[in-house]
Design an enzyme around this catalytic site. Structure first.
Site, PDB file in Angstrom:
ATOM      1  N   LYS A  52     -11.507 -12.735 -17.611  1.00  0.00           N
ATOM      2  CA  LYS A  52     -12.101 -12.739 -16.271  1.00  0.00           C
ATOM      3  C   LYS A  52     -11.620 -13.959 -15.482  1.00  0.00           C
ATOM      4  O   LYS A  52     -11.275 -13.853 -14.301  1.00  0.00           O
ATOM      5  CB  LYS A  52     -13.639 -12.742 -16.377  1.00  0.00           C
ATOM      6  CG  LYS A  52     -14.181 -11.376 -16.750  1.00  0.00           C
ATOM      7  CD  LYS A  52     -15.625 -11.408 -17.186  1.00  0.00           C
ATOM      8  CE  LYS A  52     -15.997 -10.042 -17.772  1.00  0.00           C
ATOM      9  NZ  LYS A  52     -17.277 -10.020 -18.470  1.00  0.00           N
ATOM     10  N   GLN A  96     -22.630 -12.802 -19.132  1.00  0.00           N
ATOM     11  CA  GLN A  96     -22.022 -11.973 -20.171  1.00  0.00           C
ATOM     12  C   GLN A  96     -23.087 -11.512 -21.173  1.00  0.00           C
ATOM     13  O   GLN A  96     -23.886 -12.306 -21.647  1.00  0.00           O
ATOM     14  CB  GLN A  96     -20.917 -12.779 -20.882  1.00  0.00           C
ATOM     15  CG  GLN A  96     -20.111 -12.002 -21.895  1.00  0.00           C
ATOM     16  CD  GLN A  96     -19.274 -10.888 -21.293  1.00  0.00           C
ATOM     17  OE1 GLN A  96     -18.763 -11.011 -20.184  1.00  0.00           O
ATOM     18  NE2 GLN A  96     -19.133  -9.791 -22.007  1.00  0.00           N
ATOM     19  N   ASP A 119     -22.073  -7.370 -11.530  1.00  0.00           N
ATOM     20  CA  ASP A 119     -22.053  -6.335 -12.567  1.00  0.00           C
ATOM     21  C   ASP A 119     -22.750  -5.051 -12.130  1.00  0.00           C
ATOM     22  O   ASP A 119     -22.641  -4.029 -12.816  1.00  0.00           O
ATOM     23  CB  ASP A 119     -22.821  -6.853 -13.796  1.00  0.00           C
ATOM     24  CG  ASP A 119     -21.893  -7.373 -14.873  1.00  0.00           C
ATOM     25  OD1 ASP A 119     -20.825  -6.781 -15.067  1.00  0.00           O
ATOM     26  OD2 ASP A 119     -22.267  -8.358 -15.528  1.00  0.00           O
TER      27      ASP A 119
HETATM   28  N1  GUN Z   1     -20.733  -7.021 -22.132  1.00  0.00           N
HETATM   29  C1  GUN Z   1     -19.961  -5.932 -22.371  1.00  0.00           C
HETATM   30  N2  GUN Z   1     -19.570  -5.370 -21.207  1.00  0.00           N
HETATM   31  C2  GUN Z   1     -20.100  -6.135 -20.222  1.00  0.00           C
HETATM   32  C3  GUN Z   1     -20.045  -6.066 -18.800  1.00  0.00           C
HETATM   33  O1  GUN Z   1     -19.444  -5.173 -18.187  1.00  0.00           O
HETATM   34  N3  GUN Z   1     -20.704  -7.040 -18.146  1.00  0.00           N
HETATM   35  C4  GUN Z   1     -21.404  -8.019 -18.784  1.00  0.00           C
HETATM   36  N4  GUN Z   1     -22.037  -8.921 -18.054  1.00  0.00           N
HETATM   37  N5  GUN Z   1     -21.476  -8.111 -20.089  1.00  0.00           N
HETATM   38  C5  GUN Z   1     -20.825  -7.162 -20.803  1.00  0.00           C
END
Ligand code: GUN
Length: 299
Positions: A52, A96, A119
């Protein structure tokens, strides 16, 4: 042989569009900013977070990184989120998942300002999505929709079978594809670990979306010839021949299923890059909306 749906190529197309939008905003004095919060040391999460940050750097998005110890309290994390909600340089906030057991996921997701919810996990944005209103969409299912559309597989009128009912993928995937909207209009079935006679249902799929987190769970007898397969799984399986000691496999037995499918996403190089790309898109969109809100006369 099936058409291989190239997530890296489609991702690059969308990233070029996002970079162009980010540049246009920067010219007007608004540099899109994404805060990425990682709690603990889950190795898969560390990989995602690193990717990211790289994507932000490539696309002209400022990234603000917060690495908190696994022992972090809910109170401390909520205090950080309050701070990020108030910081005008931060347009998107991503916490996350998964979080350590002492922290309630719902309390954290509820605390993020819905306008900064990169998200699309805040209940308000989930509700807007379900109602078909314009909002930040969860990145992985939104990426899957883009893969279908941009590889020539419009889901309209198709029977889409989703295997997996998580809040991150399965549920929002169904909500997105059932909408009366371009890129949607599908007939959707959700299956899960308690579904009776799962293969009977997966064999009815025109489009099969596998998001169960079990390595190579979908075998060739579970699909019909000509199916389009989107494999959301990213599973590490031990492999002594690799330097890392593991290799990545999806939720689909790629070698066997690709012989029956009309089209299929690989792992890696399918859904994975799309998730991060859609996150970048959500961040730039949030920055654009914030820049409009700040002008007098605009809400
Ligand atoms: N953990 C696995 N996939 C994701 C996601 O798309 N966003 C977040 N914040 N955590 C994750």
């Amino acid at each position: 042989m099936a058409q291989i749906i190239d997530g890296l190529k489609i991702s690059a197309e969308i990233r070029a569009e996002v970079a162009r939008d980010a540049k246009a905003l920067a010219k007007r004095g608004v540099v899109p900013g994404l805060a990425v919060v990682l709690v603990g040391e889950n190795p898969a999460s560390q990989v995602y977070v690193r990717k990211k940050k790289q994507a932000c750097a490539e696309l002209g998005i400022a990234s603000f990184d917060y690495d908190l110890p696994a022992s972090c309290t809910e109170k401390r994390l909520l205090a950080l989120i309050d701070e990020l909600n108030a910081n005008p340089k931060v347009h998107g906030i991503l916490v996350q998942l998964p979080l350590p057991g002492q922290i309630r996921e719902a309390a954290v997701l509820n605390a993020v300002d819905p306008a900064k919810d990169a998200d699309g996990f805040h209940p308000m944005n989930m509700g807007r999505m379900l109602n078909g209103e314009e909002t930040a969409l969860p990145c992985t299912p939104h990426g899957c929709q883009q893969l279908l559309m941009r590889s020539g597989h419009d889901p309209a009128g198709k029977h889409v079978v989703i295997v997996g009912r998580s809040n991150i993928v399965g549920k929002p995937m169904a909500a997105i594809l059932m909408q009366k909207a371009a890129g949607a209009n599908a007939t959707v079935t959700i299956c899960h670990s308690r579904t009776a006679d799962l293969p009977k249902i997966t064999r009815q799929a025109d489009i099969l979306i596998a998001a169960i987190g079990v390595p190579e769970f979908i075998k060739a007898p579970m699909v019909r010839k000509g199916v389009v397969v989107i494999d959301v799984g990213t599973n590490r399986v031990p492999d002594a021949s690799k330097k890392s000691g593991y290799r990545l496999v999806g939720d689909v037995d790629f070698a066997a299923v690709s012989r029956k499918a009309a089209a299929i996403t690989p792992v890696p190089g399918g859904v994975g890059p799309m998730t991060i790309t859609m996150l970048m898109k959500n961040t730039v969109e949030a920055a654009r909306r914030a820049s409009l809100r700040r002008k007098p006369g605009n809400k």
